[in-house]
Design a protein around this motif. Sequence first.
Motif, short mmCIF file in Angstrom:
data_model
loop_
_atom_site.label_atom_id
_atom_site.label_comp_id
_atom_site.label_asym_id
_atom_site.label_seq_id
_atom_site.Cartn_x
_atom_site.Cartn_y
_atom_site.Cartn_z
N LEU A 257 78.13 36.34 43.08
CA LEU A 257 77.11 36.38 42.03
C LEU A 257 77.12 35.04 41.31
CD1 LEU A 257 77.92 39.97 40.89
CD2 LEU A 257 75.77 39.22 41.91
N ASP A 258 75.96 34.41 41.26
CA ASP A 258 75.87 33.08 40.66
C ASP A 258 75.18 33.11 39.30
OD1 ASP A 258 77.03 32.16 42.94
OD2 ASP A 258 75.19 31.47 43.88
N CYS A 259 75.28 34.26 38.59
CA CYS A 259 74.50 34.39 37.35
C CYS A 259 75.35 34.36 36.09
CB CYS A 259 73.67 35.67 37.41
SG CYS A 259 74.63 37.13 37.80
N VAL A 260 76.65 34.12 36.22
CA VAL A 260 77.52 34.12 35.03
C VAL A 260 76.98 33.18 33.96
CG1 VAL A 260 79.79 33.36 34.19
CG2 VAL A 260 79.63 34.85 36.19
N VAL A 261 76.54 31.98 34.38
CA VAL A 261 76.10 30.97 33.40
C VAL A 261 74.83 31.39 32.66
CG1 VAL A 261 77.18 29.03 34.60
CG2 VAL A 261 74.85 29.70 35.19
N PHE A 262 74.10 32.37 33.18
CA PHE A 262 72.84 32.76 32.54
C PHE A 262 72.99 33.97 31.61
CE2 PHE A 262 71.52 30.79 36.62
CZ PHE A 262 71.07 29.61 36.05
N GLY A 263 74.21 34.51 31.51
CA GLY A 263 74.38 35.69 30.66
C GLY A 263 75.67 35.63 29.90
N ILE A 264 76.17 36.83 29.57
CA ILE A 264 77.51 36.92 29.01
C ILE A 264 78.33 37.82 29.93
CG2 ILE A 264 76.79 36.54 26.62
CD1 ILE A 264 77.09 39.62 26.22
N VAL A 265 79.63 37.66 29.87
CA VAL A 265 80.51 38.50 30.69
C VAL A 265 81.43 39.26 29.74
CG1 VAL A 265 82.19 38.56 32.56
CG2 VAL A 265 80.42 36.80 32.54
N VAL A 266 81.41 40.60 29.88
CA VAL A 266 82.23 41.43 29.00
C VAL A 266 83.23 42.24 29.83
CG1 VAL A 266 80.39 41.64 27.30
CG2 VAL A 266 80.64 43.40 29.07
N ASN A 267 84.34 42.62 29.18
CA ASN A 267 85.33 43.44 29.87
C ASN A 267 85.04 44.93 29.64
OD1 ASN A 267 86.21 44.01 27.30
ND2 ASN A 267 88.01 42.66 27.41
N LYS A 268 85.98 45.80 30.01
CA LYS A 268 85.70 47.24 29.92
C LYS A 268 85.56 47.71 28.47
CE LYS A 268 89.04 50.35 30.27
NZ LYS A 268 90.20 51.14 30.69
N PHE A 269 85.98 46.88 27.51
CA PHE A 269 85.79 47.23 26.10
C PHE A 269 84.52 46.60 25.53
CE2 PHE A 269 90.50 47.26 26.71
CZ PHE A 269 90.63 48.64 26.69
N GLY A 270 83.73 46.01 26.40
CA GLY A 270 82.48 45.42 25.94
C GLY A 270 82.67 44.10 25.23
N HIS A 301 81.66 42.81 33.47
CA HIS A 301 80.23 42.99 33.72
C HIS A 301 79.47 41.77 33.24
CE1 HIS A 301 81.07 47.26 34.46
NE2 HIS A 301 81.91 47.14 33.45
N ILE A 302 78.62 41.25 34.12
CA ILE A 302 77.73 40.15 33.73
C ILE A 302 76.47 40.80 33.17
CG2 ILE A 302 76.57 38.05 34.48
CD1 ILE A 302 78.33 38.20 37.04
N ILE A 303 76.12 40.45 31.92
CA ILE A 303 74.93 41.04 31.29
C ILE A 303 73.90 39.93 31.06
CG2 ILE A 303 74.11 42.40 29.31
CD1 ILE A 303 76.43 43.87 30.44
N PHE A 304 72.66 40.18 31.48
CA PHE A 304 71.59 39.20 31.22
C PHE A 304 70.27 39.93 31.06
CE2 PHE A 304 69.87 39.26 35.55
CZ PHE A 304 70.95 39.72 36.28
N ASP A 305 69.22 39.17 30.73
CA ASP A 305 67.93 39.84 30.52
C ASP A 305 66.86 39.29 31.46
OD1 ASP A 305 67.62 37.40 29.35
OD2 ASP A 305 66.81 38.14 27.45
N ALA A 306 65.65 39.82 31.32
CA ALA A 306 64.58 39.61 32.30
C ALA A 306 64.33 38.15 32.69
CB ALA A 306 63.29 40.27 31.81
N PRO A 307 64.26 37.20 31.73
CA PRO A 307 63.89 35.84 32.14
C PRO A 307 64.89 35.19 33.11
CG PRO A 307 63.70 36.10 29.76
CD PRO A 307 64.37 37.32 30.27
#
Lengths: 461, 371
Positions: A257-270, A301-307
């Motif tokens: 997955l090459d999207c880390v830089v476009f979002g945030i990464v959280v652990n199991k505690f968010g 978890h890598i979290i990002f949005d539509a854009p």
Amino acid sequence: MPDPDILIAGGGNAALCAAIAARRAGASVLVLEAAPRFYRGGNSRHTRNMRLAHDTATENLTGPYTEDEFWDDLLLVTGGQTDENLTRLMIGESKDMLGWIAEQGVRFQPSLGGTLSLGRTNSFFLGGGRAMLNTLYRTAETLGVTVRYDSEVADLDIDDGRFQSATILERGERRSISAQAFIAASGGFEANIEWLKTAWGPAAENFLIRGSPYNRGTVLRCLLDKGVAAVGDPTQCHAVAIDARAPKFDGGIITRLDCVVFGIVVNKFGKRFHDEGEDVWPKRYAIWGRLVAAQPDQIAHIIFDAPSLTLFMPSLYPPITAPTIRELAPKLDLNPDALERTLTAFNHAVRPGHFDPTTLDDCATVGLAPRKSHWACRIETPPFYAYPVRPGITFTYLGTRVNRETRLIMQSGRPSSNMFAAGEIMAGNVLGRGYAAGVGMTIGSVFGRIAGTEAARHARD
Amino acid sequence: MHATEALAEAGRLMTVCNSCRYCEGLCAVFPAMEMRRAFPDGDLAYLANLCHNCGACYYDCQFAPPHEFNVNVPVVLAKVRAESYARNAWPGFFSPLFARNARATSLVAVVSLALFLAGFAIVDAQGLLLVHTCPGAFYVLMSHTAMVLVFGLAFLAALAALGAGLANFWRGISEPLATLTSPAFFAEAARDAVRLRYLDGGGIGCMNEDERPTDRRALFHHLTFWGFMLCFAATCVGTFYHYVLGRAAPYPWWDLPVVLGTAGGLGLLAGTSGLLHAKFRRDPTLRDPENLGMDTAFTASLFLTALSGLALLLFRATPAMGILLALHLGIVLALFLTLPYGKFVHGLYRFAALVRYARERRALAAAAAEP
């Protein structure tokens, strides 16, 4: 079948380069591949390029890549944890490798779509690693190398640093084979979860193995137990954060997955735990395996949005999606309040800037720990997306110490008279830590060719 | 989401392949795939028809069976291709002919052969088994006008059906008509098609029985294609002789229509037998048994056309001429009638796909050249 001059354990790039070089030097060669025919070649099956020094641009490489630059790159990624003598030898020999490998029939192509950053330094195999392997096998067999599949080297008889014979487990049957010389080119131990656990503890249960399930380190274990000197740290490996839904073994490159830089990464505690925008992705992807391995339950978890959805290379599994962050959280087994708090804090810390995925842009957070240094944009446009990730182990670094002839060094410090090693099993000599794309194949080809040549010389004398 | 199982599987595979891209240097399919992130059915039909079935991506794939990802692009795209032939057939009620293609083609051949034999017998029952050597000997059994009428109508019907099918295909892949009529794209596609540029395993040669690039299908396809074109040229020259020079067939062995026809016939015999042989030696995992009939019926028709034509040439001065003429004409008529409902359409659809690819490749290069 009479005993061969040279016995090679392993069937990947290093083993085949050794076999071809030895056979061309006149030796009879038997290659023992533990895997069935389809899975032959270990992790070489999953590779796509090798890093070779060259003084001018070529048909497929966009510019020169000097020995000094190659050395500087390796010095940087390993933080100096490298055997300069061997590494400089490898880099020097790598210049000749492009021609040598092509002479064996392997074909190259310009860098693949999405890999522009490697277009100058790395030579890409046309059709990928399995195409390259198919060609090397065809060449080796045409030259008269014998290859046995489903044949694992289960034990070695070593007397005073001298290889006597190997016990082979071939489709459930044991037998012994002697040879003048032995080449260990059987890869690392990353598919041996029990071994990984001795280094990493129970966390290793949650690791995914990106490559061959046959790299169980049987030969490596045997050599280290029988007096060969070790090199490298058992916890050092190439590990990236891959899709948590990937199979336990052999998911290969398509689960990255090459999207880390476009979002945030959280652990199991968010909670966030590292700067996602520290540097450009090609320079950072290989740290995220270890980062996720250090998180509880080895999940993130890598979290990002539509854009951001189409800003990165597509991957095998579709992202998990929901219209709101609160609805996304339970799909990831996260607490909605915790995830929302993290996201709100992040969005508040984002300062306006000029978003540019191609450079280290000025979009950063202020007053947030950990900071996001680049590409920090508010995550606010639905739908929201997430990829669950786990550590994906590509290969291990603990290996056998060798000298410039790839002879195994015994714990006494003396080189073995007739045992050699090439490829991942001795990669730790070059890579104490860190990684630069394509170096694994450089190690395999260069030291494989040396091992084959030296072993043939020994057999002849 | 996808209209058929094969399309769903093709969609899954393209998602796998688009995440990997190791095969992008092998042919046109993978670069075209990389221009997309989603794969609607129209695009899958386009990609499937770009595929020349060289086999390289199967043997190069680290995820090919027995791997659990089960990536077998050549077979799945062959299925999608076969479905696209049937779906776009015109008139639509002939679509089922593709599923039972060998039987349908044989039936048409037998019926048309029987009609010729019956026709000849009615016209001149004695003449059918006599020796005819004079100019115009063929027309003792069937007048030239009748032949032109029957074959002209069959040919026009085939052309109309092929054109309508192609139009359906083009609409299905949602490409503007302007692409197809652009001389630049058309010329580029023609170059790629005539050279069989993508039937070469990425430059090393095709794979058929195993991962060794020893396959000769490209050569056999060239023999078949050019054999077909030579036979077509022979027909054109014959027509010119008949109407402009007033010279009626049969022509002497050294004359242009016979030379062209003989060379073309031999090319067809060698090419089609090579292709059929390769088909039966193919690696079982690369076979698509459901479409074996469709894959072979057209090739077999060409083989029989050539064989009967050459037999007619060899034995035209014997009492067998009448029967052989009926045989040859029957097979040729069946070939014409079944052209739009068999493997022949692959040439049209693949060419159309190459035209679209020429446009896409140009657009991609232009985008890359922008600062």
